[in-house]
Design a protein around this motif. Structure first.
Motif, short mmCIF file in Angstrom:
data_model
loop_
_atom_site.label_atom_id
_atom_site.label_comp_id
_atom_site.label_asym_id
_atom_site.label_seq_id
_atom_site.Cartn_x
_atom_site.Cartn_y
_atom_site.Cartn_z
N UNK A 43 38.35 30.71 44.38
CA UNK A 43 38.96 30.99 42.96
C UNK A 43 39.86 32.31 43.40
N UNK A 44 41.08 31.71 41.95
CA UNK A 44 41.48 33.76 41.60
C UNK A 44 41.89 33.06 40.20
N UNK A 45 41.50 34.12 38.87
CA UNK A 45 41.62 34.32 37.84
C UNK A 45 43.51 34.85 37.87
N UNK A 46 43.68 33.76 37.25
CA UNK A 46 45.35 35.11 37.10
C UNK A 46 45.38 35.13 35.66
N UNK A 47 45.74 36.00 35.04
CA UNK A 47 46.39 35.37 33.48
C UNK A 47 48.14 36.80 32.88
N UNK A 48 48.78 36.17 32.20
CA UNK A 48 49.47 37.06 31.99
C UNK A 48 49.91 36.91 30.58
N UNK A 49 50.89 37.64 29.74
CA UNK A 49 51.22 37.74 28.80
C UNK A 49 52.40 38.62 28.18
N UNK A 50 52.72 38.40 27.36
CA UNK A 50 53.97 39.07 27.15
C UNK A 50 53.33 40.96 26.43
N UNK A 51 51.88 40.53 26.18
CA UNK A 51 51.62 42.28 25.77
C UNK A 51 50.65 43.12 27.12
N UNK A 52 50.62 44.41 26.99
CA UNK A 52 50.17 44.59 27.98
C UNK A 52 48.67 45.18 28.08
N UNK A 53 48.19 44.77 26.63
CA UNK A 53 46.51 44.49 26.46
C UNK A 53 45.62 43.63 26.56
N UNK A 54 47.26 42.12 26.87
CA UNK A 54 46.66 40.70 27.04
C UNK A 54 45.56 40.51 25.65
N UNK A 55 46.76 40.65 24.23
CA UNK A 55 46.00 40.13 23.61
C UNK A 55 46.62 39.35 22.52
#
Length: 152
Positions: free
Chosen positions: A94-106
């Motif tokens: 598997x691959x875990x992929x995250x995206x967020x408008x913030x560079x801190x991913x918070x």
């Protein structure tokens, strides 16, 4: 220096002890009939690492590399990546992929990324077999956040 070597083809969950000696033109000789550790009676000067032994175990894989992102449309981002050099001893599934408008991913509750998904590698489009290079399109279909269960 420093020097390093990989000891390969070991059994998982097995304890291994390691020692190391420098070698030059002086031949190994028995100099003490008692032959007790760590020198076992010879003139070889062994270095014993700390810890002196280790149990082999599967590790987390290295990070994928050559990660590229590009826009596909106004609401889709394409992610292309190459499999890591080292899988940690267990097959990558598997691959875990995250995206967020913030560079801190918070963005979510000031502590979680906007979206986090775990994708089965078998569902990804493979560009090349060796090294494995995969494509994932963010935004092409709704997905469930791996941490919150929310559709993103």
């Amino acid at each position: 220096p420093p020097y390093y070597a990989f000891i390969t083809d070991l059994q998982t969950s097995q304890r291994y002890y390691v020692r190391l000696a420098a070698v030059n033109s002086v031949e190994e000789q028995i100099v003490d009939p008692v032959q007790t550790p760590p020198y076992f009676g010879s003139n070889v000067n062994w270095a014993i690492p700390v810890p002196a032994s280790i149990v082999t175990a599967n590790q987390a894989p290295q990070a994928p590399f050559n990660v590229e992102i590009s826009p596909v449309s106004g609401d889709v981002i394409r992610v292309v990546t190459t499999s890591p050099d080292r899988d940690g001893g267990a097959a990558l599934t598997k691959l875990k992929i995250e995206w967020d408008p913030s560079s801190t991913f918070t963005t979510v509750d000031s502590s979680l990324p906007f979206c986090s998904v775990v994708v089965d590698i078998s569902t990804l489009r493979e560009l090349t077999a060796v090294p494995q290079r995969w494509v994932y399109d963010i935004g092409s279909a709704p997905v469930t956040h791996a941490l919150t269960g929310i559709t993103c």
